[in-house]
Design a protein around this motif. Sequence first.
Motif, mmCIF file in Angstrom:
data_model
loop_
_atom_site.group_PDB
_atom_site.id
_atom_site.type_symbol
_atom_site.label_atom_id
_atom_site.label_comp_id
_atom_site.label_asym_id
_atom_site.label_seq_id
_atom_site.Cartn_x
_atom_site.Cartn_y
_atom_site.Cartn_z
ATOM 1 N N VAL A 115 -4.579 3.103 -3.978
ATOM 2 C CA VAL A 115 -4.256 2.064 -3.497
ATOM 3 C C VAL A 115 -4.326 1.022 -4.697
ATOM 4 O O VAL A 115 -5.546 0.845 -5.308
ATOM 5 N N ARG A 160 -6.340 -3.436 -2.098
ATOM 6 C CA ARG A 160 -7.539 -2.166 -1.556
ATOM 7 C C ARG A 160 -7.994 -2.912 -0.186
ATOM 8 O O ARG A 160 -8.473 -2.022 0.744
ATOM 9 N N THR A 161 -8.329 -4.130 0.309
ATOM 10 C CA THR A 161 -8.607 -4.546 1.243
ATOM 11 C C THR A 161 -7.725 -5.126 2.281
ATOM 12 O O THR A 161 -8.001 -5.742 3.414
ATOM 13 N N SER A 162 -6.479 -5.489 1.683
ATOM 14 C CA SER A 162 -5.624 -6.052 2.499
ATOM 15 C C SER A 162 -5.037 -5.532 3.806
ATOM 16 O O SER A 162 -4.886 -6.339 4.754
ATOM 17 N N SER A 164 -4.206 5.883 -1.184
ATOM 18 C CA SER A 164 -2.726 5.720 -0.405
ATOM 19 C C SER A 164 -2.690 6.663 0.659
ATOM 20 O O SER A 164 -3.309 7.603 0.681
ATOM 21 N N THR A 185 0.744 -1.266 -0.099
ATOM 22 C CA THR A 185 0.014 -0.224 -0.017
ATOM 23 C C THR A 185 0.906 1.131 0.164
ATOM 24 O O THR A 185 0.735 2.334 -0.780
ATOM 25 N N ALA A 188 -6.474 -3.474 5.926
ATOM 26 C CA ALA A 188 -7.774 -3.655 6.832
ATOM 27 C C ALA A 188 -8.034 -4.974 7.375
ATOM 28 O O ALA A 188 -8.187 -5.413 8.636
ATOM 29 N N GLY A 232 -14.493 5.496 -3.979
ATOM 30 C CA GLY A 232 -14.174 4.400 -5.194
ATOM 31 C C GLY A 232 -15.172 5.152 -6.464
ATOM 32 O O GLY A 232 -15.650 5.959 -6.440
ATOM 33 N N TYR A 258 -7.218 3.417 7.438
ATOM 34 C CA TYR A 258 -7.080 2.206 6.617
ATOM 35 C C TYR A 258 -8.135 1.994 5.285
ATOM 36 O O TYR A 258 -9.017 1.673 5.369
ATOM 37 N N SER A 259 -7.754 3.102 4.436
ATOM 38 C CA SER A 259 -8.644 3.488 3.253
ATOM 39 C C SER A 259 -8.483 2.199 2.213
ATOM 40 O O SER A 259 -7.509 1.723 2.174
ATOM 41 N N ARG A 260 -9.559 2.043 1.785
ATOM 42 C CA ARG A 260 -9.772 0.988 0.841
ATOM 43 C C ARG A 260 -9.431 1.548 -0.561
ATOM 44 O O ARG A 260 -8.826 0.722 -1.570
ATOM 45 N N TRP A 261 -9.270 2.936 -0.841
ATOM 46 C CA TRP A 261 -9.062 3.714 -2.018
ATOM 47 C C TRP A 261 -7.671 4.416 -2.044
ATOM 48 O O TRP A 261 -6.909 4.254 -3.108
#
Length: 271
Positions: A131, A136-138, A204, A28, A140, A51, A199-202
Amino acid sequence: MFWVLLLLLAWAAAGAACTSLCLAAARTTGAADVTGTHDLTLYEAAFLSGGPARVADLTLVSMARQRRLLLAHTGWATVVDPRGRDEIERWVIGAIGPEGQSPIAPIRAAAAATDAVRGLADRLVRAGLAVPAGARTSVAAGVQRVRAAAVAVVVLGVTALLLPGEPGLARPLIAFWFALPLTLSLSCLILARIEAHPYSRWASPAGQRLLAALPRHPGGSTGSGDSPGHAEDRAYLTSVAVHGIRAVGEPDLRAAFARRGPSWSDRPALG
């Protein structure tokens, strides 16, 4: 000596979870760092905040405020001006369909599969602001695994201490050995919070810093060439891009997005 087996299980759980989190955080944050010279567009801010669906929401709200799209409180979108001003708007008009009407929910759902939004995402990833799709989910998920591992270590340690047959003098030593994998897990969580939180999914970390610097209220700085009216409208749309539909001030517009799966009878009459 059954507690030794429990200790090995504790180390295995903590080690695997922490390794997974470190690898996810490296993927990330490993993109090129970005200086403050990059000015986010509204579409870029929307993608980094929420997103593809947020990009669709922003476009729908923007076109509705310009009276080029009608968003009914029943959850239907109706095209008023079929001429899109950019690639994203042309995609939205195309997603609504040749009849000029469509429920809003399918438009939002289709956003991730469009070339326009994928191109936007690819540009942001190359710039180090977004990201990559595979990560994207790793981060979190990695944090959740480390938390679960810490709980498992505590449970295993308590179980080892309660095992019958262990001499009393050995119990402090057992507690010490189980404290080591627990310390590893907690340290990993602290480092993840410092380096990768939120911990953003989208977005960086570099993208999150640019989002935090955006003006989000009318009257904020939006560019030296903006007139007062344009500055206020851009600040409004920036707030929608960052915060989503909850930042929409018009009740009818909020109601349009609140509907899920509107029926055919909710379709507005044309003309």
